[in-house]
Design a protein around this motif. Sequence first.
Motif, PDB file in Angstrom:
ATOM      1  N   LEU A 241      19.240  -5.621  -1.657  1.00  0.00           N
ATOM      2  CA  LEU A 241      19.661  -4.368  -1.030  1.00  0.00           C
ATOM      3  C   LEU A 241      20.874  -3.747  -1.717  1.00  0.00           C
ATOM      4  N   GLY A 242      21.673  -4.581  -2.359  1.00  0.00           N
ATOM      5  CA  GLY A 242      22.906  -4.077  -2.955  1.00  0.00           C
ATOM      6  C   GLY A 242      24.022  -3.922  -1.944  1.00  0.00           C
ATOM      7  N   SER A 243      23.784  -4.399  -0.712  1.00  0.00           N
ATOM      8  CA  SER A 243      24.794  -4.296   0.340  1.00  0.00           C
ATOM      9  C   SER A 243      24.495  -5.341   1.403  1.00  0.00           C
ATOM     10  N   PHE A 244      25.406  -5.499   2.343  1.00  0.00           N
ATOM     11  CA  PHE A 244      25.163  -6.374   3.485  1.00  0.00           C
ATOM     12  C   PHE A 244      25.932  -5.820   4.675  1.00  0.00           C
ATOM     13  N   GLU A 245      25.500  -6.215   5.879  1.00  0.00           N
ATOM     14  CA  GLU A 245      26.111  -5.691   7.098  1.00  0.00           C
ATOM     15  C   GLU A 245      26.762  -6.811   7.895  1.00  0.00           C
ATOM     16  N   GLU A 246      27.779  -6.434   8.663  1.00  0.00           N
ATOM     17  CA  GLU A 246      28.508  -7.393   9.485  1.00  0.00           C
ATOM     18  C   GLU A 246      28.695  -6.836  10.887  1.00  0.00           C
ATOM     19  N   ASN A 247      28.620  -7.721  11.882  1.00  0.00           N
ATOM     20  CA  ASN A 247      28.981  -7.327  13.237  1.00  0.00           C
ATOM     21  C   ASN A 247      30.496  -7.205  13.341  1.00  0.00           C
ATOM     22  N   PHE A 248      30.949  -6.461  14.324  1.00  0.00           N
ATOM     23  CA  PHE A 248      32.380  -6.414  14.592  1.00  0.00           C
ATOM     24  C   PHE A 248      32.816  -7.742  15.195  1.00  0.00           C
ATOM     25  N   GLU A 249      33.829  -8.319  14.604  1.00  0.00           N
ATOM     26  CA  GLU A 249      34.467  -9.495  15.186  1.00  0.00           C
ATOM     27  C   GLU A 249      35.940  -9.151  15.305  1.00  0.00           C
ATOM     28  N   ILE A 250      36.357  -8.881  16.492  1.00  0.00           N
ATOM     29  CA  ILE A 250      37.701  -8.350  16.693  1.00  0.00           C
ATOM     30  C   ILE A 250      38.712  -9.479  16.767  1.00  0.00           C
ATOM     31  N   GLN A 251      39.627  -9.494  15.837  1.00  0.00           N
ATOM     32  CA  GLN A 251      40.711 -10.468  15.914  1.00  0.00           C
ATOM     33  C   GLN A 251      41.783  -9.967  16.865  1.00  0.00           C
ATOM     34  N   GLY A 252      41.937  -8.673  16.947  1.00  0.00           N
ATOM     35  CA  GLY A 252      42.940  -8.134  17.851  1.00  0.00           C
ATOM     36  C   GLY A 252      42.949  -6.628  17.793  1.00  0.00           C
ATOM     37  N   ILE A 253      43.825  -6.014  18.534  1.00  0.00           N
ATOM     38  CA  ILE A 253      43.973  -4.569  18.544  1.00  0.00           C
ATOM     39  C   ILE A 253      45.417  -4.262  18.179  1.00  0.00           C
ATOM     40  N   ALA A 254      45.609  -3.472  17.125  1.00  0.00           N
ATOM     41  CA  ALA A 254      46.955  -3.105  16.705  1.00  0.00           C
ATOM     42  C   ALA A 254      47.243  -1.679  17.138  1.00  0.00           C
ATOM     43  N   LYS A 255      48.494  -1.351  17.381  1.00  0.00           N
ATOM     44  CA  LYS A 255      48.860   0.002  17.790  1.00  0.00           C
ATOM     45  C   LYS A 255      49.426   0.784  16.613  1.00  0.00           C
ATOM     46  N   ARG A 256      49.041   2.033  16.541  1.00  0.00           N
ATOM     47  CA  ARG A 256      49.607   2.919  15.528  1.00  0.00           C
ATOM     48  C   ARG A 256      49.806   4.283  16.171  1.00  0.00           C
ATOM     49  N   GLN A 257      51.031   4.648  16.427  1.00  0.00           N
ATOM     50  CA  GLN A 257      51.364   5.930  17.055  1.00  0.00           C
ATOM     51  C   GLN A 257      50.575   6.142  18.347  1.00  0.00           C
ATOM     52  N   GLY A 258      50.480   5.085  19.126  1.00  0.00           N
ATOM     53  CA  GLY A 258      49.806   5.180  20.411  1.00  0.00           C
ATOM     54  C   GLY A 258      48.300   5.078  20.348  1.00  0.00           C
ATOM     55  N   ASP A 259      47.718   5.059  19.151  1.00  0.00           N
ATOM     56  CA  ASP A 259      46.268   4.969  19.030  1.00  0.00           C
ATOM     57  C   ASP A 259      45.826   3.509  19.019  1.00  0.00           C
ATOM     58  N   ARG A 260      44.566   3.299  19.382  1.00  0.00           N
ATOM     59  CA  ARG A 260      44.003   1.962  19.309  1.00  0.00           C
ATOM     60  C   ARG A 260      43.245   1.807  17.998  1.00  0.00           C
ATOM     61  N   ILE A 261      43.400   0.674  17.368  1.00  0.00           N
ATOM     62  CA  ILE A 261      42.753   0.440  16.083  1.00  0.00           C
ATOM     63  C   ILE A 261      41.960  -0.857  16.168  1.00  0.00           C
ATOM     64  N   LEU A 262      40.686  -0.785  15.904  1.00  0.00           N
ATOM     65  CA  LEU A 262      39.851  -1.975  15.931  1.00  0.00           C
ATOM     66  C   LEU A 262      39.902  -2.671  14.582  1.00  0.00           C
ATOM     67  N   LEU A 263      39.848  -3.968  14.621  1.00  0.00           N
ATOM     68  CA  LEU A 263      39.984  -4.750  13.399  1.00  0.00           C
ATOM     69  C   LEU A 263      38.746  -5.594  13.151  1.00  0.00           C
ATOM     70  N   LEU A 264      38.190  -5.470  11.984  1.00  0.00           N
ATOM     71  CA  LEU A 264      37.120  -6.354  11.535  1.00  0.00           C
ATOM     72  C   LEU A 264      37.700  -7.265  10.472  1.00  0.00           C
ATOM     73  N   GLN A 265      37.567  -8.558  10.658  1.00  0.00           N
ATOM     74  CA  GLN A 265      38.093  -9.494   9.671  1.00  0.00           C
ATOM     75  C   GLN A 265      36.962 -10.308   9.078  1.00  0.00           C
ATOM     76  N   ARG A 266      36.973 -10.468   7.771  1.00  0.00           N
ATOM     77  CA  ARG A 266      35.994 -11.311   7.091  1.00  0.00           C
ATOM     78  C   ARG A 266      36.718 -12.498   6.482  1.00  0.00           C
ATOM     79  N   ASN A 267      36.050 -13.650   6.479  1.00  0.00           N
ATOM     80  CA  ASN A 267      36.695 -14.831   5.919  1.00  0.00           C
ATOM     81  C   ASN A 267      35.869 -15.565   4.882  1.00  0.00           C
ATOM     82  N   TYR A 268      34.547 -15.424   4.912  1.00  0.00           N
ATOM     83  CA  TYR A 268      33.732 -16.400   4.205  1.00  0.00           C
ATOM     84  C   TYR A 268      33.086 -15.927   2.909  1.00  0.00           C
TER      85      TYR A 268
END
Length: 476
Positions: A422-449
């Motif tokens: 395919l030349g690409s791959f997909e990942e589910n969201f795995e949220i490590q946490g939620i960080a704040k930036r100027q009052g906004d919510r930011i979702l985090l996707l972390q990859r390890n493997y």
Amino acid sequence: MQRLILKIAVLGALFVAALLLGNWYFKDKNIHVKRMEDFREIHRSNDSVDILFMGNSHAYNTFFPLIFDRKFKTKSFVLASGAQKLETSLYLFEKEVLSRKKLPELLVLEVNHMNLEGYKNDNQKLGQYQVYDNSSLDLQAIENLGNIFGRKNLVASTFPVVRNHNNWTEVNPFNASYAFTNVNSYYKNGFVGFQRELKPNNLDGSLRSEISNDGKIELIAPKIPPYEITLPPAAKRDLSEFIRLCKQHNIKLLVVTAPYFQILNGKSSELASFLEQEEVSYLNFTDSLSSLNLRLNDFANKGHLNFKGAKKASNWLAAQIENSFELAGREGSDTYEQYINRYSQTVLNSGSLSACDYYNEPNHQIDPNRKLNSIGILKESDDHIAVFFDISYQAFQRDNYRVRFTYNKKDRFYLSERAKKLGSFEENFEIQGIAKRQGDRILLLQRNYVPLKSISKIELIQKGKGPVFSINGPFE
């Protein structure tokens, strides 16, 4: 005659060089490579480890060294790999730990039915390559590999280039550097930590309907079939050698059995009795479930704890160590301050990253109710990529979205056959946490493997709709 001898010598040297280069290229590549390099780098910099955790994947997903370092003012490290058997841990202990000038003050050895009992399948055997492929070859390694894979498979098990002969066509000599990961791992202390949560619908039979997401583990455990952790002769021999070596080198030893969901009702009377006779401290986490306050969503799967559960388990274990062992610590040490200052209190308290670089401000409407205000990509190393999507957290249903990575062709070596096509791959969201930036919510996707040198495009994919946002790289 001299020319013939010279030719033979040159050909022999070329053969040895090709063999070594092939082993270097085809050795088992995984997160343990980075863990080994991080451990070696500590000692190359004339530093040392005070508390060492060893075991298999339960060790590097249960024990969060920063918890212990904060409490005891120490430097801790998890030297473990997936499916690592006790005999392999013993080899690693003798090879990588006891050879150092300064030894750990405390060894926490995690044992469970997976690393005490014999090999149940080929995958468990293959897991040992994570250690042996990334250690310099010696007679003990050859003997161990022969015992694991059999004498007739000794050449293949000893030399990665031989056993991976089917992958020779994948070799690109101009991109040999892509065969190896950057050694700058996320925590630099061996810890990984799952982000996903175990759900009731992942369970079997009646447990599925009886348990809620936050069900208390102490109430769930009696519903799980009992299991007796045995101590086979080979494991007893290896454990005895650990005890002997720790006494010889004046290393305090604590043996533990981390929480394992499928055997929460497990007992270890034989193991406990043996360690009591040897006057070695032993803690089975399942004997203290009420104190741990674990819940179903503190597990990542039916085996391992997730990041939240690891913090609970580590805090509990740190309290037990404080009551049973006296550790010197290194408060005031410049080395310690440099080490601990790499991590913010945000990571310790909530598992969130506190900063990232923003590459774009798209202000993109992904559907009538949701607007993507910004996106950020943090690529600290080849196997740690964090993608921050600035979307209203309450309105965002992460189960309805995936992230698609289009990768650099040079990274094909690591990926599945499907991803290669395919030349690409997909990942589910795995949220490590939620960080704040100027009052906004930011979702985090972390990859390890999956180590990636470069990403050419990142897309947000909505199920049933396709891409709703994309950003072009390269992100390196």
